[in-house]
Scaffold this motif. Structure first.
Motif, PDB file in Angstrom:
ATOM      1  N   ALA A 119      38.659  71.012  58.065  1.00 52.83           N
ATOM      2  CA  ALA A 119      37.905  69.992  58.817  1.00 52.83           C
ATOM      3  C   ALA A 119      36.937  70.694  59.759  1.00 52.83           C
ATOM      4  CB  ALA A 119      38.865  69.129  59.635  1.00 52.83           C
ATOM      5  N   ASP A 120      35.807  70.077  60.019  1.00 53.24           N
ATOM      6  CA  ASP A 120      34.876  70.615  61.010  1.00 53.24           C
ATOM      7  C   ASP A 120      34.091  69.436  61.579  1.00 53.24           C
ATOM      8  OD1 ASP A 120      32.950  71.812  62.544  1.00 53.24           O
ATOM      9  OD2 ASP A 120      32.282  73.221  61.003  1.00 53.24           O
ATOM     10  N   PHE A 121      34.535  68.961  62.728  1.00 52.98           N
ATOM     11  CA  PHE A 121      33.918  67.767  63.312  1.00 52.98           C
ATOM     12  C   PHE A 121      32.433  67.997  63.625  1.00 52.98           C
ATOM     13  CE2 PHE A 121      38.123  65.858  65.164  1.00 52.98           C
ATOM     14  CZ  PHE A 121      38.606  65.757  63.870  1.00 52.98           C
ATOM     15  N   SER A 122      32.060  69.264  63.927  1.00 49.08           N
ATOM     16  CA  SER A 122      30.655  69.527  64.280  1.00 49.08           C
ATOM     17  C   SER A 122      29.733  69.263  63.083  1.00 49.08           C
ATOM     18  CB  SER A 122      30.480  70.963  64.775  1.00 49.08           C
ATOM     19  OG  SER A 122      30.583  71.871  63.696  1.00 49.08           O
ATOM     20  N   LYS A 123      30.304  69.277  61.900  1.00 49.55           N
ATOM     21  CA  LYS A 123      29.514  68.989  60.687  1.00 49.55           C
ATOM     22  C   LYS A 123      29.838  67.598  60.139  1.00 49.55           C
ATOM     23  CE  LYS A 123      27.600  73.078  60.078  1.00 49.55           C
ATOM     24  NZ  LYS A 123      26.148  73.279  60.007  1.00 49.55           N
ATOM     25  N   GLY A 124      30.590  66.826  60.876  1.00 50.32           N
ATOM     26  CA  GLY A 124      30.944  65.479  60.397  1.00 50.32           C
ATOM     27  C   GLY A 124      32.025  65.491  59.329  1.00 50.32           C
ATOM     28  N   ILE A 125      32.727  66.620  59.204  1.00 45.30           N
ATOM     29  CA  ILE A 125      33.785  66.718  58.179  1.00 45.30           C
ATOM     30  C   ILE A 125      35.099  66.316  58.859  1.00 45.30           C
ATOM     31  CG2 ILE A 125      34.960  68.235  56.535  1.00 45.30           C
ATOM     32  CD1 ILE A 125      32.405  70.101  56.776  1.00 45.30           C
ATOM     33  N   LEU A 126      35.506  65.080  58.644  1.00 45.57           N
ATOM     34  CA  LEU A 126      36.671  64.558  59.358  1.00 45.57           C
ATOM     35  C   LEU A 126      37.983  65.001  58.740  1.00 45.57           C
ATOM     36  CD1 LEU A 126      35.391  60.955  60.218  1.00 45.57           C
ATOM     37  CD2 LEU A 126      35.229  63.055  61.564  1.00 45.57           C
ATOM     38  N   GLY A 127      37.901  65.759  57.683  1.00 43.12           N
ATOM     39  CA  GLY A 127      39.109  66.411  57.194  1.00 43.12           C
ATOM     40  C   GLY A 127      39.478  66.125  55.764  1.00 43.12           C
ATOM     41  N   ALA A 128      39.988  67.184  55.115  1.00 46.33           N
ATOM     42  CA  ALA A 128      40.734  66.997  53.880  1.00 46.33           C
ATOM     43  C   ALA A 128      42.032  66.311  54.288  1.00 46.33           C
ATOM     44  CB  ALA A 128      40.990  68.336  53.208  1.00 46.33           C
ATOM     45  N   ASN A 129      42.828  65.869  53.306  1.00 44.77           N
ATOM     46  CA  ASN A 129      43.970  65.032  53.677  1.00 44.77           C
ATOM     47  C   ASN A 129      45.051  65.093  52.604  1.00 44.77           C
ATOM     48  OD1 ASN A 129      45.567  62.861  54.640  1.00 44.77           O
ATOM     49  ND2 ASN A 129      43.741  62.014  55.620  1.00 44.77           N
ATOM     50  N   GLY A 130      46.245  65.468  53.002  1.00 52.47           N
ATOM     51  CA  GLY A 130      47.338  65.544  52.034  1.00 52.47           C
ATOM     52  C   GLY A 130      47.922  64.194  51.669  1.00 52.47           C
ATOM     53  N   ILE A 131      47.531  63.165  52.408  1.00 51.01           N
ATOM     54  CA  ILE A 131      48.021  61.811  52.118  1.00 51.01           C
ATOM     55  C   ILE A 131      47.033  61.144  51.168  1.00 51.01           C
ATOM     56  CG2 ILE A 131      48.666  59.569  53.110  1.00 51.01           C
ATOM     57  CD1 ILE A 131      50.374  61.917  54.144  1.00 51.01           C
ATOM     58  N   VAL A 132      47.476  60.804  49.986  1.00 54.77           N
ATOM     59  CA  VAL A 132      46.565  60.176  49.021  1.00 54.77           C
ATOM     60  C   VAL A 132      46.113  58.818  49.570  1.00 54.77           C
ATOM     61  CG1 VAL A 132      46.403  59.166  46.711  1.00 54.77           C
ATOM     62  CG2 VAL A 132      47.462  61.398  47.030  1.00 54.77           C
ATOM     63  N   GLY A 133      44.814  58.656  49.700  1.00 52.47           N
ATOM     64  CA  GLY A 133      44.258  57.426  50.292  1.00 52.47           C
ATOM     65  C   GLY A 133      44.150  57.517  51.808  1.00 52.47           C
ATOM     66  N   GLY A 134      44.489  58.666  52.366  1.00 53.71           N
ATOM     67  CA  GLY A 134      44.486  58.816  53.829  1.00 53.71           C
ATOM     68  C   GLY A 134      43.098  58.770  54.450  1.00 53.71           C
ATOM     69  N   GLY A 135      42.074  58.982  53.652  1.00 52.24           N
ATOM     70  CA  GLY A 135      40.722  59.023  54.218  1.00 52.24           C
ATOM     71  C   GLY A 135      40.050  57.670  54.364  1.00 52.24           C
ATOM     72  N   PHE A 136      40.526  56.671  53.623  1.00 49.92           N
ATOM     73  CA  PHE A 136      39.828  55.370  53.622  1.00 49.92           C
ATOM     74  C   PHE A 136      39.661  54.800  55.035  1.00 49.92           C
ATOM     75  CE2 PHE A 136      41.814  54.844  49.260  1.00 49.92           C
ATOM     76  CZ  PHE A 136      40.625  54.889  48.559  1.00 49.92           C
ATOM     77  N   ALA A 137      40.765  54.703  55.737  1.00 47.45           N
ATOM     78  CA  ALA A 137      40.718  54.034  57.041  1.00 47.45           C
ATOM     79  C   ALA A 137      40.019  54.894  58.083  1.00 47.45           C
ATOM     80  CB  ALA A 137      42.135  53.669  57.493  1.00 47.45           C
ATOM     81  N   ILE A 138      40.084  56.209  57.915  1.00 45.85           N
ATOM     82  CA  ILE A 138      39.375  57.087  58.865  1.00 45.85           C
ATOM     83  C   ILE A 138      37.866  56.878  58.706  1.00 45.85           C
ATOM     84  CG2 ILE A 138      38.943  59.486  59.530  1.00 45.85           C
ATOM     85  CD1 ILE A 138      41.774  60.146  58.428  1.00 45.85           C
ATOM     86  N   ALA A 139      37.403  56.859  57.451  1.00 49.07           N
ATOM     87  CA  ALA A 139      35.967  56.653  57.210  1.00 49.07           C
ATOM     88  C   ALA A 139      35.533  55.257  57.664  1.00 49.07           C
ATOM     89  CB  ALA A 139      35.652  56.847  55.732  1.00 49.07           C
ATOM     90  N   THR A 140      36.386  54.283  57.423  1.00 50.03           N
ATOM     91  CA  THR A 140      36.051  52.911  57.835  1.00 50.03           C
ATOM     92  C   THR A 140      35.968  52.844  59.365  1.00 50.03           C
ATOM     93  OG1 THR A 140      37.182  52.084  55.877  1.00 50.03           O
ATOM     94  CG2 THR A 140      36.750  50.485  57.613  1.00 50.03           C
ATOM     95  N   GLY A 141      36.886  53.515  60.034  1.00 52.07           N
ATOM     96  CA  GLY A 141      36.858  53.550  61.502  1.00 52.07           C
ATOM     97  C   GLY A 141      35.606  54.234  62.017  1.00 52.07           C
ATOM     98  N   ALA A 142      35.207  55.330  61.360  1.00 44.89           N
ATOM     99  CA  ALA A 142      33.992  56.040  61.776  1.00 44.89           C
ATOM    100  C   ALA A 142      32.775  55.122  61.599  1.00 44.89           C
ATOM    101  CB  ALA A 142      33.829  57.319  60.962  1.00 44.89           C
TER     102      ALA A 142
END
Ligand SMILES: Cc1ncc(C[n+]2csc(CCOP(=O)(O)OP(=O)(O)O)c2C)c(N)n1
Length: 342
Positions: A119-142
């Motif tokens: 992950a690198d927040f300075s580049k807008g990379i909110l992270g890889a994720n070991g939880i399958v489907g874990g990124g959906f709500a993070i991106a929606t929140g962003a």
């Protein structure tokens, strides 16, 4: 066995313009960087040099590259367990990524996260994720944050066909459409969910799930970087215009195993034929882009020289990782909360 057939349908209103030769060359260079990094990781995983599991992105490079080339540093992405390509495509530092995967304190997360948490927040990379489907709500929140602050920022959620069966996907389709959030869903349909062909666990067309929420959706050839770049161009522009989310289903194929050393899990079993993998190798996104560039007048020798330079960059990243100090166990309980610094 998984099917390699796919239909290509349109859904977004206007396809973006075609990338010119200069743009295509830049896309090719980024895909090369991802491929050569992944090949080196494959070798180091086989040699037992890496402390954790790695899920490689080989064969899918056109998707992260084509989409992220439409984004700014201030835009966000969320990634998956197969996240190295997304990190590099969004401008993450190869040395810091390599050191992270090697478990070194010079890693992008000080060696505390490893492959599945680059992950690198300075580049807008909110992270890889070991939880399958874990990124959906993070991106929606962003994307919701961008809407609330009236900033022209866009969030992209990368995810696999397996993740599209998680309930949170429907929640995020619903709320993002309702609130017209600046969000792009990018489904990387690589035909497998771990060791199961996706046709055995996924009903209907995934793109139709987005259409049910009145989200424009398109199904594209994910091994064609120009097609990805064009589809992303329109989806990102739509988000920036404040018109809401879009959905891109990029059809591709996972060339490597689900993770390196998958044979240990399969214990002699198998879930796909070598012929199927070989057939997809013929559609390699890098080979196709190289051919296209030559067709546009690029010299094969120049492309080889570029490949060599990228290879040197990768070796330099490996050297940096190898020579770095191991992660500091004393930091294990630091960096757990927002704002906490080691
Ligand atoms: C919530 C959750 N369930 C199950 C797993 C185990 N798991 C890891 S990867 C994976 C398959 C994901 O398939 P897909 O989303 O298509 O991504 P791909 O591996 O094909 O890139 C599963 C089931 C997990 N990590 N998290």
């Amino acid at each position: 066995m998984a099917t390699s057939q796919h239909s290509v349908t349109s859904g977004l209103e206007r396809p973006g313009e075609e990338p010119d030769r200069e743009r295509l060359l830049a896309l090719f260079e980024r895909m090369l960087l991802i491929r050569r990094m992944e090949e080196r990781l494959r070798a180091d995983a086989a040699a037992g040099n890496l402390p954790g599991a790695v899920h490689l992105y080989i064969g899918q490079e056109a998707i992260a590259t084509g989409v992220c080339a439409q984004l700014q540093d201030s835009d966000w992405i969320t990634s998956t367990h197969r996240g190295h390509g997304h990190f590099l495509a969004k401008g993450g530092d190869p040395r810091a990524m390599m050191a992270e995967i090697w478990g070194k304190r010079t890693g992008i997360c000080k060696g505390m996260g490893g492959s599945m948490h680059v992950a690198d927040f300075s580049k807008g990379i909110l992270g890889a994720n070991g939880i399958v489907g874990g990124g959906f709500a993070i991106a929606t929140g962003a994307a919701f944050a961008a809407k609330l602050t009236h900033e022209q920022r866009v969030a992209v959620a990368f995810f696999g066909d397996g993740a599209s069966n998680q309930g949170v996907f429907m929640e995020c389709l619903n709320v993002s459409s309702l609130w017209k959030l600046p969000l792009v869903f990018v489904c990387e349909h690589n035909q497998f969910c771990e060791f199961t062909p996706s046709a055995q666990v996924t009903s209907g067309e995934i793109a139709d799930r987005a259409r049910a929420f009145k989200i424009p959706a398109t199904v594209i050839d994910g091994n064609d970087v120009a097609a990805v770049w064009q589809a992303a161009s329109e989806a990102v522009a739509r988000a920036r215009r404040g018109e809401g989310p879009s959905f891109i289903e990029a059809r591709t194929y996972r060339i490597q195993g689900h993770l390196e050393a998958e044979d240990l899990f399969l214990a002699g079993g198998k879930y796909r034929d070598k012929q199927e993998i070989d057939a997809w190798r013929l559609k390699d996104p890098l080979d196709r882009t190289r051919e296209r560039l030559v067709g546009l007048g690029a010299r094969a020798a120049d492309l080889e020289a570029l490949d060599k330079r990228v290879g040197e960059r990768v070796e330099e990243a490996v050297k940096f990782a190898q020579e770095s100090e191991p992660a500091d166990p004393e930091l294990a309980f630091d960096l757990m909360f927002c704002g906490q610094k080691a």
